[in-house]
Design a protein around this motif. Structure first.
Motif, PDB file in Angstrom:
ATOM      1  N   LEU A   1     -33.741  14.564  19.040  1.00 54.50           N
ATOM      2  CA  LEU A   1     -34.870  15.469  18.347  1.00 54.50           C
ATOM      3  C   LEU A   1     -34.701  16.708  19.553  1.00 54.50           C
ATOM      4  CD1 LEU A   1     -36.843  15.920  16.313  1.00 54.50           C
ATOM      5  CD2 LEU A   1     -38.560  14.955  17.920  1.00 54.50           C
ATOM      6  N   ILE A   2     -34.329  17.795  18.907  1.00 57.89           N
ATOM      7  CA  ILE A   2     -34.628  19.225  19.469  1.00 57.89           C
ATOM      8  C   ILE A   2     -35.629  20.036  18.789  1.00 57.89           C
ATOM      9  CG2 ILE A   2     -33.339  21.023  20.091  1.00 57.89           C
ATOM     10  CD1 ILE A   2     -30.633  19.539  20.403  1.00 57.89           C
ATOM     11  N   GLU A   3     -36.430  20.545  19.832  1.00 51.90           N
ATOM     12  CA  GLU A   3     -37.608  21.514  19.374  1.00 51.90           C
ATOM     13  C   GLU A   3     -37.101  23.051  19.910  1.00 51.90           C
ATOM     14  OE1 GLU A   3     -41.623  23.012  20.793  1.00 51.90           O
ATOM     15  OE2 GLU A   3     -41.997  21.079  19.700  1.00 51.90           O
ATOM     16  N   VAL A   4     -36.783  24.042  18.856  1.00 54.73           N
ATOM     17  CA  VAL A   4     -36.273  25.013  19.037  1.00 54.73           C
ATOM     18  C   VAL A   4     -37.222  26.259  18.585  1.00 54.73           C
ATOM     19  CG1 VAL A   4     -34.569  25.074  17.149  1.00 54.73           C
ATOM     20  CG2 VAL A   4     -34.216  26.739  18.798  1.00 54.73           C
ATOM     21  N   GLU A   5     -37.640  27.310  19.406  1.00 53.91           N
ATOM     22  CA  GLU A   5     -38.328  28.412  18.711  1.00 53.91           C
ATOM     23  C   GLU A   5     -37.341  29.635  18.693  1.00 53.91           C
ATOM     24  OE1 GLU A   5     -42.125  31.155  19.555  1.00 53.91           O
ATOM     25  OE2 GLU A   5     -41.545  29.506  21.104  1.00 53.91           O
ATOM     26  N   PHE A   6     -37.187  30.135  17.449  1.00 52.64           N
ATOM     27  CA  PHE A   6     -36.394  31.458  17.453  1.00 52.64           C
ATOM     28  C   PHE A   6     -37.326  32.657  17.281  1.00 52.64           C
ATOM     29  CE2 PHE A   6     -34.207  28.296  14.649  1.00 52.64           C
ATOM     30  CZ  PHE A   6     -32.980  28.250  15.618  1.00 52.64           C
ATOM     31  N   ASP A   7     -36.822  33.687  17.461  1.00 52.66           N
ATOM     32  CA  ASP A   7     -37.546  34.838  17.534  1.00 52.66           C
ATOM     33  C   ASP A   7     -37.748  35.530  16.020  1.00 52.66           C
ATOM     34  OD1 ASP A   7     -34.812  35.703  16.973  1.00 52.66           O
ATOM     35  OD2 ASP A   7     -34.990  37.740  17.610  1.00 52.66           O
ATOM     36  N   LEU A   8     -37.069  34.922  15.315  1.00 57.58           N
ATOM     37  CA  LEU A   8     -37.357  35.177  13.834  1.00 57.58           C
ATOM     38  C   LEU A   8     -37.433  34.096  12.780  1.00 57.58           C
ATOM     39  CD1 LEU A   8     -34.652  37.984  13.422  1.00 57.58           C
ATOM     40  CD2 LEU A   8     -37.029  38.333  13.688  1.00 57.58           C
ATOM     41  N   GLN A   9     -38.148  34.355  11.668  1.00 60.46           N
ATOM     42  CA  GLN A   9     -38.223  33.157  10.921  1.00 60.46           C
ATOM     43  C   GLN A   9     -36.824  32.734  10.028  1.00 60.46           C
ATOM     44  OE1 GLN A   9     -41.455  34.008   7.860  1.00 60.46           O
ATOM     45  NE2 GLN A   9     -42.803  33.164   9.167  1.00 60.46           N
ATOM     46  N   VAL A  10     -36.547  31.394   9.750  1.00 57.42           N
ATOM     47  CA  VAL A  10     -35.170  31.398   9.309  1.00 57.42           C
ATOM     48  C   VAL A  10     -35.540  30.302   8.245  1.00 57.42           C
ATOM     49  CG1 VAL A  10     -32.977  29.827  10.263  1.00 57.42           C
ATOM     50  CG2 VAL A  10     -34.253  31.212  11.786  1.00 57.42           C
ATOM     51  N   GLU A  11     -34.831  30.568   7.054  1.00 53.35           N
ATOM     52  CA  GLU A  11     -34.852  29.735   5.913  1.00 53.35           C
ATOM     53  C   GLU A  11     -34.453  28.100   6.203  1.00 53.35           C
ATOM     54  OE1 GLU A  11     -36.530  30.186   2.958  1.00 53.35           O
ATOM     55  OE2 GLU A  11     -37.249  32.071   3.721  1.00 53.35           O
ATOM     56  N   LYS A  12     -34.791  27.259   5.582  1.00 53.44           N
ATOM     57  CA  LYS A  12     -34.424  25.769   5.884  1.00 53.44           C
ATOM     58  C   LYS A  12     -32.912  25.590   5.247  1.00 53.44           C
ATOM     59  CE  LYS A  12     -35.678  20.930   5.172  1.00 53.44           C
ATOM     60  NZ  LYS A  12     -36.916  19.936   4.867  1.00 53.44           N
ATOM     61  N   GLN A  13     -32.649  26.164   4.184  1.00 48.33           N
ATOM     62  CA  GLN A  13     -31.361  26.216   3.714  1.00 48.33           C
ATOM     63  C   GLN A  13     -30.299  26.847   4.750  1.00 48.33           C
ATOM     64  OE1 GLN A  13     -31.145  28.026  -0.116  1.00 48.33           O
ATOM     65  NE2 GLN A  13     -28.755  27.206  -0.414  1.00 48.33           N
ATOM     66  N   PHE A  14     -30.906  27.972   5.301  1.00 46.12           N
ATOM     67  CA  PHE A  14     -29.920  28.546   6.344  1.00 46.12           C
ATOM     68  C   PHE A  14     -29.573  27.639   7.462  1.00 46.12           C
ATOM     69  CE2 PHE A  14     -29.664  31.613   9.866  1.00 46.12           C
ATOM     70  CZ  PHE A  14     -28.183  32.391   9.458  1.00 46.12           C
TER      71      PHE A  14
END
Length: 297
Positions: free
Chosen positions: A222-235
């Motif tokens: 399990l990896i928790e990651v925070e991006f700088d932008l919102q990302v779609e689940k499909q993507f």
């Protein structure tokens, strides 16, 4: 076995609430009974206590069929339902003496159980004067009064403050040393603290029956990651070996991978290739809450 559930189904009208559920629990086990709202947990507990009958299947309590030998089976059950029905106008000791008379138990047992569940300071108060935590203790005392071999608890810690949670948790662990406990709750931390086995149902189906440590082991990570932008689940689903993606907050995701390969570099490459920046990335031990979301989503 103290509890045996054999191919139980329950139908209300045209709705099948339980579908061919089977499991067994032996003496000395404290088993967490989990599932989302509407999964069928309370229905199965009502079947196990003889309140309703299954449409199909058999439930045995200490080898007694709860449907055909109801009284014999119920004598071995202590039951604390979710709503904890108490006679609020009665005094604590008076209420327990009343229950002792129903079970034809000596009055001395009442004093013993009051001490055992920590009710001594409140024994001479009316039940309606008690805190939620002490009311739960009264419910547990009533369930334990006749020294049952099987204890069935439906959401016993709902609405308790952190101190009360610890007290009730310790009490359940103590009484579970020589009894069989089936413990339903939505509080995953309580299951991890009290139980070593989990039975999980969803939409009336049994989807997991394992030791807690077995659920947490394996090649998944399990990896928790925070991006700088919102990302779609499909993507995000395009990442290799991704089994499950949970958007836990805004731009933060829990990513479950079905591989022993260290996937942190793969997540970094995914972000770089798609013009994303990673603000934080942490590997996490898979806890029961994440497993619950994964299995029931």
């Amino acid at each position: 076995m103290s509890i045996e559930v054999k191919n139980i189904s329950k139908v209300f009208g045209e709705q099948k609430v339980l579908n061919a559920i089977s499991f067994s629990i032996k003496k000395g086990e404290i088993v967490g009974f989990l599932g989302p709202n509407g999964a069928g947990k309370s229905t199965l507990m009502k079947i196990l206590t003889g309140y309703i009958k299954p449409t199909v299947g058999i439930a045995l309590i200490n080898n007694f069929d709860i449907s055909t030998h109801t009284i014999e089976a119920q004598k071995g059950i202590g039951y604390l339902p979710e709503n904890n029905p108490l006679y609020l106008e009665m005094y604590v000791k008076e209420y327990l003496l009343f229950n002792a008379a129903i079970h034809k138990i000596s009055k001395t047992k009442v004093a013993e159980i009051i001490t055992k569940v920590g009710l001594t300071p409140e024994a001479h108060k009316k039940i309606n004067q008690l805190s939620k935590g002490y009311k739960q203790r009264v419910g547990l005392a009533s369930a334990l009064l006749h020294n049952p071999e099987v204890l069935i608890l439906d959401e016993p810690t709902t609405g308790l403050d952190p101190n009360q949670l610890v007290e009730i948790r310790n009490l359940i662990k103590e009484v579970g040393k020589d009894k069989t406990v089936l413990f339903s709750t939505h509080i995953m931390q309580e299951v991890e603290a009290i139980c070593d086995r989990v039975i999980l149902i969803n939409k009336g189906e049994l989807i997991a029956d394992k030791k807690l440590n077995e659920l947490k082991t394996g090649q998944e990570q399990l990896i928790e990651v925070e991006f700088d932008l919102q990302v779609e689940k499909q993507f995000i689903s395009a990442i290799e070996h991704l089994k499950f993606a949970d958007n836990i907050h805004d731009t933060t995701w829990d990513l479950t991978f079905n591989t022993k390969k260290d996937m942190r570099s793969v997540v970094f490459d995914f972000a770089q290739e798609n013009g994303l920046k990673i603000l934080s990335l942490t590997t996490k031990n898979k806890n029961l809450e994440s497993l619950f979301r994964e299995l029931t989503s």
